[in-house]
Design an enzyme around this catalytic site. Structure first.
Site, PDB file in Angstrom:
ATOM      1  N   ARG A  28     -23.241  -2.417  -3.579  1.00 37.35           N
ATOM      2  CA  ARG A  28     -24.466  -2.154  -4.323  1.00 37.35           C
ATOM      3  C   ARG A  28     -24.758  -0.865  -5.074  1.00 37.35           C
ATOM      4  O   ARG A  28     -25.443  -0.808  -6.037  1.00 37.35           O
ATOM      5  CB  ARG A  28     -25.651  -2.254  -3.046  1.00 37.35           C
ATOM      6  CG  ARG A  28     -25.781  -3.615  -2.518  1.00 37.35           C
ATOM      7  CD  ARG A  28     -27.382  -3.589  -2.146  1.00 37.35           C
ATOM      8  NE  ARG A  28     -27.682  -5.030  -1.635  1.00 37.35           N
ATOM      9  CZ  ARG A  28     -28.009  -5.989  -2.465  1.00 37.35           C
ATOM     10  NH1 ARG A  28     -28.611  -5.779  -3.828  1.00 37.35           N
ATOM     11  NH2 ARG A  28     -28.578  -7.255  -1.976  1.00 37.35           N
ATOM     12  N   LYS A  59       0.673  -0.996   0.044  1.00 39.46           N
ATOM     13  CA  LYS A  59       0.243  -0.021  -0.120  1.00 39.46           C
ATOM     14  C   LYS A  59       0.618   1.364  -0.025  1.00 39.46           C
ATOM     15  O   LYS A  59       1.901   1.227   0.720  1.00 39.46           O
ATOM     16  CB  LYS A  59      -0.790   0.171   1.176  1.00 39.46           C
ATOM     17  CG  LYS A  59      -2.077  -0.851   1.278  1.00 39.46           C
ATOM     18  CD  LYS A  59      -3.014  -0.865   2.412  1.00 39.46           C
ATOM     19  CE  LYS A  59      -3.720  -2.090   2.709  1.00 39.46           C
ATOM     20  NZ  LYS A  59      -5.173  -1.852   1.787  1.00 39.46           N
ATOM     21  N   GLY A  84      -8.527  -7.979   5.341  1.00 41.75           N
ATOM     22  CA  GLY A  84      -7.334  -7.316   6.122  1.00 41.75           C
ATOM     23  C   GLY A  84      -7.449  -8.229   7.313  1.00 41.75           C
ATOM     24  O   GLY A  84      -7.018  -9.325   7.653  1.00 41.75           O
TER      25      GLY A  84
END
Lengths: 296, 202
Positions: A167, A83, A237
């Site tokens: 969604r 990251k 994670g």
């Protein structure tokens, strides 16, 4: 041969296609990376602290120590991701120089830039970026992201935000498909998204890149839910290494993503995994503690 | 077997199985996704897609697929592995996870496959490849691709790139180190289907 090409969009996006139906796991040590690989992870994400600890400890969260990332690269044969802070061009250059396979420009770390994301087309290494909605997803793809993931609310063990983001993105895609072509420029204006990419979504009914779930996945059922909603795979994670039995939970989540349409298999693999990570109710977070709102 | 033609399976544990499915369906084939041993019934060919070979090998073991796929081959089934799929077919795998030193495979192809033979993602490449049996070069996508470091006597080499063997065939087993499913070129899928059609009894 003269026709050999590297670092093209097709190669970066094609690599992301290979993760589909798989689980990418956060790890902070070489030992955890080995556990993830043995459990069937398709890649590992090397970072200094998992989101749950970043949340707990506070402070500025940055790119990991290159030494730790190199140890993880040496420990496993699967791809290694890492990251960088949003907008931190130099952290990304460093990761590319180490030979990391994929970079996550992540809101889980403390942003370095509150205006601009990295121009990812400048890099040979592919990028994944988080998104809460379609406009955000298409802006990141426009900057060169080769993969998109939901932001979710990382480190909470609570899947509600990931569901909301999935969604939203998938619903907005369906809404664009229903629009006549002459309305698409206005759609692009309203979404603040590149027109060409809006046209792609209209024609194809999907994002131009692979779309994964992330943020709050803690159980095999959570992972299968994200697949059932229509995502391509799952990042996990804190959910694995903050649970009672990381090995078993990691294996079960891998199996759940493959067999998400088979409730009998899901019932079997969900059994007796030990306690999942302790969750946080999103409503209890004060706005400043929310990670998903980072990114512009 | 239906009169319409052969039914082809795509191993759907993980990876680019949907792309293979789409290419096969574009050519008019009936396709089934294979996740459990029972899914192999009635198939005459099986494609093992690209993805992560360690993940697929682990799930092959967990869901009892090693022996059924070997039996499928022994009973006359055709197999084609692309990238990670090619690794699953090989007799020997080099570059297995360092923690295990070895990786399970089907051992249906007498080759030693070297994982990540061309390097990490930053070294991934595309090229036009000359392939035995095709008259014009094939666009080939190599992603953290393997190569066939040792090729047994009964194995035919179909393509090489910069001195490395990248496509081979042995009897009813085809293996390519690259990803034909990521391009719009359908010729290899057509070749595979033609083989099923000609060699499957009507």
């Amino acid at each position: 041969m003269s026709d050999v090409q590297t670092g093209t969009p097709a190669l970066k996006q094609g690599f992301a296609e290979m993760f589909k139906g798989g689980v990418i796991m956060d790890v902070v040590t070489a030992d955890q990376a080995r556990i993830a690989e043995a459990a069937g992870a398709t890649a590992v994400m090397a970072l200094e602290r998992v989101p749950a600890d970043i949340r707990k400890d506070g402070g500025v969260a940055r790119m990991s120590d290159p030494k730790m990332i190199k140890e993880i690269i040496a420990a496993v044969s699967i791809p290694v991701m890492a990251k960088v802070r949003i907008g931190h061009i130099v952290e990304a250059q460093i990761l590319q120089a180490i030979g990391v396979d994929f970079i996550d420009e992540s809101e889980v770390l403390t942003p370095a830039d509150d205006q601009y994301h990295i121009l990812k087309t400048d890099f040979k290494v592919p990028f994944v970026c988080g998104a809460k909605n379609l406009g955000e997803a298409l802006r990141r793809v426009g900057e060169g992201a080769s993969m998109i993931r939901t932001k979710g609310e990382a480190g909470t063990g609570n899947v509600i935000e990931a569901v909301r983001h999935a969604r939203t993105v998938l619903g907005e895609i369906r809404a664009i498909q229903a629009r006549p072509a002459e309305e698409l420029m206005t759609v692009a204006r309203d979404l603040q998204a590149p027109y060409e990419l809006v046209k792609y979504v209209h024609a194809n009914g999907k994002l131009p890149v692979v779309n994964f779930a992330a943020g709050g996945v803690a159980t095999p059922a959570d992972a299968a839910l994200m697949m059932a909603l229509g995502l391509d795979g799952v990042f996990v994670g804190s959910g694995i290494f903050k649970s009672d039995n990381p090995e078993r939970r990691a294996q079960a989540i891998v199996k759940a993503v493959t067999h998400f349409q088979n409730p009998e298999v899901l019932a079997e693999i969900s059994e007796d995994l030990g306690a999942p990570m302790t969750g946080i109710n999103i409503d209890d977070l004060i706005p400043a503690e929310r990670l998903a709102t980072r990114g512009w | 077997m239906s009169a319409a033609g052969p039914r082809v399976g795509v191993l759907a544990l993980q990876g680019a199985f949907r792309e293979h499915r789409a290419r096969l369906e574009a050519l008019g084939a009936a396709v089934a996704e294979v996740r459990l041993p029972g899914d192999l019934a009635g198939l005459s060919g099986l494609i093992l897609p690209g993805g992560e070979s360690t993940t697929m090998a682990r799930l092959m073991g967990e869901f009892g697929l090693w022996a059924p796929v070997r039996d499928f081959h022994a009973a006359g089934g055709h197999l084609w592995g692309t990238c990670a799929g090619a690794i699953l077919l090989a007799r020997e795998v080099q570059g297995a996870p360092p923690q295990f030193g070895h990786q399970d495979s089907l051992a249906l192809l007498d080759v030693t496959v070297q994982r990540n033979a061309f390097g990490r993602q930053i070294d991934s490449f595309t090229t036009d490849l000359k392939l035995e049996g095709l008259d014009a070069p094939l666009p080939a996508v190599f992603i953290r691709a393997p190569a066939f470091a040792r090729v047994g006597e009964g194995v035919q080499v179909l393509a090489t790139h910069e001195g490395q063997t990248v496509a081979v065939q042995q009897g009813r087993v085809l293996a390519t180190a690259f990803h034909p499913e990521l391009t719009g070129d359908l010729r290899l899928h057509e070749l595979f289907l033609n083989r099923l059609r000609t060699l499957t009894p009507a």
